[in-house]
Design a protein around this motif. Sequence first.
Motif, mmCIF file in Angstrom:
data_model
loop_
_atom_site.group_PDB
_atom_site.id
_atom_site.type_symbol
_atom_site.label_atom_id
_atom_site.label_comp_id
_atom_site.label_asym_id
_atom_site.label_seq_id
_atom_site.Cartn_x
_atom_site.Cartn_y
_atom_site.Cartn_z
ATOM 1 N N GLN A 165 -62.031 -46.668 4.147
ATOM 2 C CA GLN A 165 -61.914 -45.863 5.376
ATOM 3 C C GLN A 165 -60.839 -46.496 6.231
ATOM 4 N N VAL A 166 -59.786 -45.777 6.521
ATOM 5 C CA VAL A 166 -58.730 -46.359 7.358
ATOM 6 C C VAL A 166 -57.918 -45.245 8.015
ATOM 7 N N ILE A 167 -57.507 -45.502 9.245
ATOM 8 C CA ILE A 167 -56.675 -44.521 9.944
ATOM 9 C C ILE A 167 -55.520 -45.265 10.615
ATOM 10 N N ALA A 168 -54.355 -44.650 10.627
ATOM 11 C CA ALA A 168 -53.197 -45.279 11.281
ATOM 12 C C ALA A 168 -52.857 -44.512 12.550
ATOM 13 N N TRP A 169 -51.854 -44.963 13.266
ATOM 14 C CA TRP A 169 -51.475 -44.315 14.526
ATOM 15 C C TRP A 169 -50.039 -44.684 14.842
ATOM 16 N N ASN A 170 -49.421 -43.892 15.700
ATOM 17 C CA ASN A 170 -48.071 -44.188 16.216
ATOM 18 C C ASN A 170 -48.124 -44.164 17.732
ATOM 19 N N ALA A 171 -47.390 -45.067 18.359
ATOM 20 C CA ALA A 171 -47.428 -45.148 19.827
ATOM 21 C C ALA A 171 -46.103 -45.674 20.362
ATOM 22 N N ILE A 172 -45.839 -45.315 21.617
ATOM 23 C CA ILE A 172 -44.583 -45.725 22.260
ATOM 24 C C ILE A 172 -44.817 -46.969 23.121
ATOM 25 N N PHE A 173 -43.861 -47.895 23.040
ATOM 26 C CA PHE A 173 -43.913 -49.126 23.831
ATOM 27 C C PHE A 173 -42.544 -49.361 24.467
ATOM 28 N N ALA A 174 -42.538 -50.207 25.519
ATOM 29 C CA ALA A 174 -41.290 -50.611 26.167
ATOM 30 C C ALA A 174 -41.242 -52.144 26.171
ATOM 31 N N PRO A 175 -40.024 -52.719 26.282
ATOM 32 C CA PRO A 175 -39.922 -54.184 26.297
ATOM 33 C C PRO A 175 -40.707 -54.811 27.450
ATOM 34 N N GLY A 185 -41.547 -56.519 30.695
ATOM 35 C CA GLY A 185 -40.804 -56.567 31.961
ATOM 36 C C GLY A 185 -40.291 -55.212 32.421
ATOM 37 N N THR A 186 -40.488 -54.156 31.628
ATOM 38 C CA THR A 186 -40.063 -52.821 32.071
ATOM 39 C C THR A 186 -40.919 -52.413 33.282
ATOM 40 N N ALA A 187 -40.258 -51.896 34.319
ATOM 41 C CA ALA A 187 -40.966 -51.592 35.574
ATOM 42 C C ALA A 187 -42.079 -50.571 35.357
ATOM 43 N N PRO A 188 -43.228 -50.788 36.012
ATOM 44 C CA PRO A 188 -44.352 -49.855 35.867
ATOM 45 C C PRO A 188 -43.990 -48.428 36.268
ATOM 46 N N GLU A 189 -43.076 -48.263 37.248
ATOM 47 C CA GLU A 189 -42.684 -46.894 37.660
ATOM 48 C C GLU A 189 -42.013 -46.180 36.487
ATOM 49 N N ILE A 190 -41.250 -46.952 35.716
ATOM 50 C CA ILE A 190 -40.520 -46.363 34.582
ATOM 51 C C ILE A 190 -41.488 -46.014 33.451
ATOM 52 N N THR A 191 -42.379 -46.940 33.111
ATOM 53 C CA THR A 191 -43.282 -46.638 31.986
ATOM 54 C C THR A 191 -44.275 -45.541 32.377
ATOM 55 N N ALA A 192 -44.592 -45.443 33.681
ATOM 56 C CA ALA A 192 -45.470 -44.349 34.121
ATOM 57 C C ALA A 192 -44.762 -43.002 33.935
ATOM 58 N N ARG A 193 -43.453 -42.964 34.196
ATOM 59 C CA ARG A 193 -42.695 -41.709 33.996
ATOM 60 C C ARG A 193 -42.667 -41.338 32.516
ATOM 61 N N LEU A 194 -42.501 -42.362 31.677
ATOM 62 C CA LEU A 194 -42.474 -42.107 30.231
ATOM 63 C C LEU A 194 -43.847 -41.626 29.752
ATOM 64 N N ASN A 195 -44.907 -42.240 30.284
ATOM 65 C CA ASN A 195 -46.256 -41.829 29.905
ATOM 66 C C ASN A 195 -46.494 -40.374 30.306
ATOM 67 N N ASP A 196 -46.029 -40.012 31.503
ATOM 68 C CA ASP A 196 -46.193 -38.646 31.988
ATOM 69 C C ASP A 196 -45.444 -37.659 31.077
ATOM 70 N N ALA A 197 -44.236 -38.055 30.670
ATOM 71 C CA ALA A 197 -43.451 -37.174 29.793
ATOM 72 C C ALA A 197 -44.128 -37.037 28.428
ATOM 73 N N LEU A 198 -44.703 -38.135 27.934
ATOM 74 C CA LEU A 198 -45.408 -38.076 26.642
ATOM 75 C C LEU A 198 -46.627 -37.154 26.742
#
Length: 319
Positions: free
Chosen positions: A244-254, A256-269
Amino acid sequence: MKKMLSAVLALTGLLVLPAMAQTYPSKPVTMIVPFAAGGPTDIIARFVSEHMSRTLGQQIVVENVAGAGGTTGITRAAQSAPDGYTIMMGHMGTHGAAPALYPGLKYDPTALVPVGIAASTPILIVASKKFAPNTLQEFVAYAKANPDKLNQAHAGIGSVSHSTCVMLNGQLGIKPTAVPYTGTGPALNDMISGQVDFMCDQIVNLAEQIRGGAVRAYAIASPERSPALPDVPTTKEAGLPDYQVIAWNAIFAPVGTAPEITARLNDALRKALADEGARNRLLNLGAVLPTDSEQTQAFLGDFVKAEVARWNKALAAAK
Ligand code: ASP
């Protein structure tokens, strides 16, 4: 005094960062896909980034940087400037299994900034139509009787196809000859033409080829059949209930990336995952989409920690 203060703030970068985050993105964003074009990570990245580009008002350009089970591309992305202009599409291999298999790994999956899960992808055991065994039972019997003849494709040490088949081979007590590729897109082509016998891979790479009859699907390693492949038996139905196994794909940023920026990316995703067209394209290929609460950055952060721990154990047990 005010002037002096802004000079000091500007020097320390305090003024620069929020200003950058406010105007982000003001130029195209690169999404590094750590495998060859045409495979599951690439397919998922292209589906979601297309819609995300529309939300962000800037193009997300997918760049394929393959090698070392995806760790080459993720290392490159992780070492990029943390300004939101280089992000990465990671997966269960690069951000779950890799730490157990690469003692000198140059990034820490649990330290990268989580943007969000794009999709979960059930795992299937699939084989070439030119390979004799028709069913999982026949495959197991053949593999045990012909240990020197069996070839298995994978996308490099630590990749999903590698780690999930390490688990399978461990359970069956077999050691096939492993044939590494830069991604399971090219691996699938070679399997179809009969150059390799079998592999374990993410459903989104396989659904169309299975429906079209180009590859043989032995089983899906999930508790339930997939609505995208209703004729493919589960491992439980096919006689291998413990696989039994399941995989996944997810987006990450380096880091130190500003939280405002990753929040915008999360919203777009999230907007991409809510879009009917994008959803249907993913669902049609058998992807399982994250629920609302699974779409948060915090969820992915905790999930990656759990996955690294889980794969450390699973791969140690399979050795
Ligand atoms: N699914 C592949 C893996 O085995 C990679 C790819 O997306 O091509 O990790």
